[in-house]
Motif scaffolding. Structure first.
Motif, PDB file in Angstrom:
ATOM      1  N   ASP A  25       0.832  -1.207   0.000  1.00 53.83           N
ATOM      2  CA  ASP A  25       0.000   0.000   0.000  1.00 53.83           C
ATOM      3  C   ASP A  25       0.867   1.258   0.000  1.00 53.83           C
ATOM      4  N   PRO A  26       0.812   2.065  -1.063  1.00 54.69           N
ATOM      5  CA  PRO A  26       1.660   3.268  -1.138  1.00 54.69           C
ATOM      6  C   PRO A  26       1.336   4.305  -0.072  1.00 54.69           C
ATOM      7  N   HIS A  27       0.098   4.275   0.472  1.00 58.65           N
ATOM      8  CA  HIS A  27      -0.267   5.233   1.519  1.00 58.65           C
ATOM      9  C   HIS A  27       0.484   4.964   2.828  1.00 58.65           C
ATOM     10  N   LEU A  28       1.038   3.768   2.947  1.00 63.18           N
ATOM     11  CA  LEU A  28       1.754   3.398   4.162  1.00 63.18           C
ATOM     12  C   LEU A  28       3.271   3.520   4.003  1.00 63.18           C
ATOM     13  N   HIS A  29       3.699   4.130   2.909  1.00 60.19           N
ATOM     14  CA  HIS A  29       5.138   4.315   2.682  1.00 60.19           C
ATOM     15  C   HIS A  29       5.603   5.598   3.365  1.00 60.19           C
ATOM     16  N   THR A  30       5.533   5.591   4.690  1.00 60.21           N
ATOM     17  CA  THR A  30       5.946   6.725   5.512  1.00 60.21           C
ATOM     18  C   THR A  30       6.957   6.226   6.536  1.00 60.21           C
ATOM     19  N   PRO A  31       7.707   7.132   7.179  1.00 54.23           N
ATOM     20  CA  PRO A  31       8.700   6.688   8.169  1.00 54.23           C
ATOM     21  C   PRO A  31       8.126   5.817   9.276  1.00 54.23           C
ATOM     22  N   MET A  32       6.939   6.187   9.785  1.00 53.50           N
ATOM     23  CA  MET A  32       6.357   5.427  10.886  1.00 53.50           C
ATOM     24  C   MET A  32       6.134   3.965  10.496  1.00 53.50           C
TER      25      MET A  32
END
Length: 314
Positions: free
Chosen positions: A53-60
């Protein structure tokens, strides 16, 4: 055992495991097998979801996927051997196998200490400097923090391994535990363990207290920032982003403190075994749940993939 000049050297140990509960062998095996399989499924599933999921490609979520990978490896250093021992008549483990099990277990545990501290800093940057968050937590920095946690964890454990291999074991060779842990090994050693205990204390300060200090400072700044938020909704949203991490930190460090700083942690009580089960088996099971149950973004990602799977099937 191998003979020396005037003393005998232990070449293998006997792990008693949960032999004090012979009538519960089948039940305990079934429970731990179920927990292990669910732990693998949830952690690997969370990693796959974050990757897809690209929306979850964050530091966290980058840190969270690494925590899930770490927990998968962590539980796999203990659970397979523990499960196989339930139905073994002779629960023997070689000296090399015992020290290697402790080395990997310790390495992954120390790495998780550092990673939890890195995750606390990530939450600090997100809440205290939201406008600069993307610039502060760059992909390069995130990668460096994860790599640094791994290198530091394995280096600390390697130092312990080198010192452990200098100790002499001449008997007895019975470990009243379900895996090779440090307190039990030190109890069996015939050598003077004073230097080793001092070194372990230094490593505890470096890894444990330093990690806890970073976490406390980060959350001290976070609390101060949250208190400045005027709206109740804003405060609740900010707190919810940290609650999961705080629960995970409390469980991990709380169980570790009980086992390794409790006066009788080197003994053979069932109480210590249960505490060890908590941080070796249960926490890796709970972490993906803790981070997922109240997380709207993960729930949304799950719903999207459920719909896609449903559309592909029908």
């Amino acid at each position: 055992m191998a003979g020396g000049k005037n003393r005998t050297t232990i070449t293998e140990f006997i792990l008693l495991g949960f032999s004090e509960f012979p009538k519960l062998t089948a039940a305990l095996f079934s429970i731990f097998l179920g927990i292990y399989l669910v732990t693998l499924s949830w952690n690997l599933g969370l990693i796959a979801l974050i990757r897809m999921d690209p929306h979850l490609h964050t530091p966290m979520y980058f840190f969270l996927s690494n925590l899930s990978l770490l927990d998968t490896c962590y539980v796999s250093t203990i659970a397979p051997r523990m499960l196989s021992d339930f139905f073994r008549k002779h629960k023997l483990i070689s000296f090399t196998g015992c020290t290697m099990q402790y080395f990997f277990f310790s390495s992954l545990g120390l790495t998780e200490c550092c990673l939890l501290a890195a995750m606390a800093y990530d939450r600090y940057a997100a809440i205290c400097s939201p406008l600069l968050y993307t610039a502060i937590m760059s992909p390069t920095l995130c990668l460096q923090m994860v790599a640094g946690s791994c290198i530091t964890g394995f280096l600390g454990s390697f130092i312990q391994l080198c010192a452990l291999l200098q100790l002499h074991f001449c008997g007895p060779n019975i470990i009243n535990h379900f895996f090779c842990d440090l307190p039990q090994l030190l109890t069996l050693s015939c050598s003077d363990t004073f230097f080793f205990q001092v070194m372990t204390s230094v490593l505890t300060v470096i890894f444990g207290l330093t990690s806890v200090l970073v976490i406390m400072i980060s959350y001290g700044c976070i609390v101060a920032t949250i208190l400045k938020i005027t709206s109740a909704e804003g405060r609740s949203k900010a707190f919810n982003t940290c609650a999961s991490h705080l629960i995970a930190v409390t469980l991990f460090f709380g169980s570790g403190i009980f086992v390794y700083m409790y006066p009788n942690s080197g003994g053979s009580s069932s109480q210590n075994k249960l505490a060890s089960v908590l941080y070796t088996v249960i926490i890796p099971l709970l972490n993906p749940l803790i981070y997922s149950l109240r997380n709207k973004e993960i729930k949304d990602a799950l719903n999207i993939w459920k719909k896609r799977l449903f559309s592909w099937c029908y």
